[in-house]
Scaffold this motif. Structure first.
Motif, PDB file in Angstrom:
ATOM      1  N   PRO A 140       0.878  -1.311   0.008  1.00 34.16           N
ATOM      2  CA  PRO A 140       0.018   0.098  -0.041  1.00 34.16           C
ATOM      3  C   PRO A 140       0.879   1.268  -0.009  1.00 34.16           C
ATOM      4  O   PRO A 140       0.394   2.389  -0.498  1.00 34.16           O
ATOM      5  N   ASP A 141       1.958   1.104   0.517  1.00 31.45           N
ATOM      6  CA  ASP A 141       2.790   2.384   0.618  1.00 31.45           C
ATOM      7  C   ASP A 141       3.952   2.325  -0.306  1.00 31.45           C
ATOM      8  O   ASP A 141       4.982   2.967  -0.091  1.00 31.45           O
ATOM      9  N   GLU A 142       3.925   1.772  -1.341  1.00 29.23           N
ATOM     10  CA  GLU A 142       5.096   1.713  -2.268  1.00 29.23           C
ATOM     11  C   GLU A 142       5.559   2.712  -2.693  1.00 29.23           C
ATOM     12  O   GLU A 142       6.830   3.135  -2.744  1.00 29.23           O
ATOM     13  N   ILE A 143       4.821   3.624  -3.175  1.00 32.11           N
ATOM     14  CA  ILE A 143       5.471   5.075  -3.943  1.00 32.11           C
ATOM     15  C   ILE A 143       6.130   5.760  -2.747  1.00 32.11           C
ATOM     16  O   ILE A 143       7.046   6.095  -3.225  1.00 32.11           O
ATOM     17  N   LEU A 144       5.367   5.842  -1.758  1.00 32.60           N
ATOM     18  CA  LEU A 144       6.071   6.565  -0.533  1.00 32.60           C
ATOM     19  C   LEU A 144       7.297   6.151  -0.204  1.00 32.60           C
ATOM     20  O   LEU A 144       8.251   6.605   0.075  1.00 32.60           O
ATOM     21  N   LEU A 145       7.433   4.555  -0.053  1.00 37.42           N
ATOM     22  CA  LEU A 145       8.639   3.999   0.367  1.00 37.42           C
ATOM     23  C   LEU A 145       9.799   4.326  -0.752  1.00 37.42           C
ATOM     24  O   LEU A 145      10.872   4.329  -0.572  1.00 37.42           O
ATOM     25  N   LEU A 146       9.390   4.242  -2.178  1.00 37.81           N
ATOM     26  CA  LEU A 146      10.411   4.497  -3.128  1.00 37.81           C
ATOM     27  C   LEU A 146      10.934   5.735  -2.905  1.00 37.81           C
ATOM     28  O   LEU A 146      12.263   6.420  -3.013  1.00 37.81           O
ATOM     29  N   VAL A 147      10.033   6.862  -2.686  1.00 39.34           N
ATOM     30  CA  VAL A 147      10.667   8.297  -2.549  1.00 39.34           C
ATOM     31  C   VAL A 147      11.132   8.307  -1.327  1.00 39.34           C
ATOM     32  O   VAL A 147      12.304   9.082  -1.246  1.00 39.34           O
ATOM     33  N   VAL A 148      11.025   7.706  -0.219  1.00 43.08           N
ATOM     34  CA  VAL A 148      11.746   7.848   0.992  1.00 43.08           C
ATOM     35  C   VAL A 148      13.180   7.216   0.749  1.00 43.08           C
ATOM     36  O   VAL A 148      14.132   7.728   1.248  1.00 43.08           O
ATOM     37  N   ALA A 149      13.257   6.256   0.055  1.00 38.55           N
ATOM     38  CA  ALA A 149      14.658   5.621  -0.104  1.00 38.55           C
ATOM     39  C   ALA A 149      15.341   6.809  -1.102  1.00 38.55           C
ATOM     40  O   ALA A 149      16.544   6.913  -0.957  1.00 38.55           O
ATOM     41  N   VAL A 150      14.592   7.071  -2.070  1.00 38.82           N
ATOM     42  CA  VAL A 150      15.313   8.223  -2.740  1.00 38.82           C
ATOM     43  C   VAL A 150      15.911   9.581  -1.852  1.00 38.82           C
ATOM     44  O   VAL A 150      17.250  10.044  -2.198  1.00 38.82           O
TER      45      VAL A 150
END
Length: 167
Positions: A140-150
């Motif tokens: 459910p949070d995949e886009i947010l997790l990608l942006v946090v990693a960036v």
């Protein structure tokens, strides 16, 4: 799901692509204006902005705000002074806090919430293009997790640059 983040180090406008493990391009991280305006964007392949990342000015520690639809959804911070380890804090707008744990300087770390790993980030150093994987374990949070990693990667790159200029 496994994602690849590919930095284009030699590109004039410094961009990164977020791709599936099958190399299908999904999102572009455009850092063209980051140095001038302290902001950059994550856009999909059709050019629609998925998230904006803004560097917060006048803080004692590096802080990036993640915005979606004009609203701050997360704050990624790295404390300026810690004794024994790097200390990142991710505060979400819903009140949750995420922990960043692992070997940050070698880009091997996890994003966790209350002891549960949401994503694992791994970087390969020995390639012409810098590539790191983001294994998202919580859909459910995949886009947010990608942006946090960036964001974490960007803060670490900034810190690396600061240490080189201070020598």
């Amino acid at each position: 799901m496994r994602y690849l983040v590919r930095d284009r180090m030699l590109a004039f406008h410094e961009e990164a692509w977020i791709e599936t493990e099958h190399r299908q391009k999904l999102y572009r991280v455009d850092r063209k204006l980051f140095r001038l305006r302290n902001t950059f964007a994550v856009v999909d392949v059709e050019g629609r902005q998925i998230a904006g990342i803004v560097k917060k000015a006048l803080t004692f520690h590096h802080t990036l705000l993640i915005k979606q639809n004009g609203t701050v959804v997360a704050r990624v911070s790295k404390r300026a002074f810690t004794l024994f380890r790097d200390r990142f804090t991710v505060r979400l707008s819903d009140g949750r806090r995420l922990a960043i744990t692992g070997n940050l300087w070698d880009r091997e770390f996890d994003i966790q919430h209350q002891g549960t790993t949401l994503a694992h980030i791994s970087r390969r150093w020995f390639s012409i293009r810098d590539v790191y994987t983001v294994d998202v374990l919580h859909q459910p949070d995949e886009i947010l997790l990608l942006v946090v990693a960036v964001c974490v990667d960007h803060i670490l790159q900034d810190l690396k640059g600061e240490k080189l200029t201070n020598l």
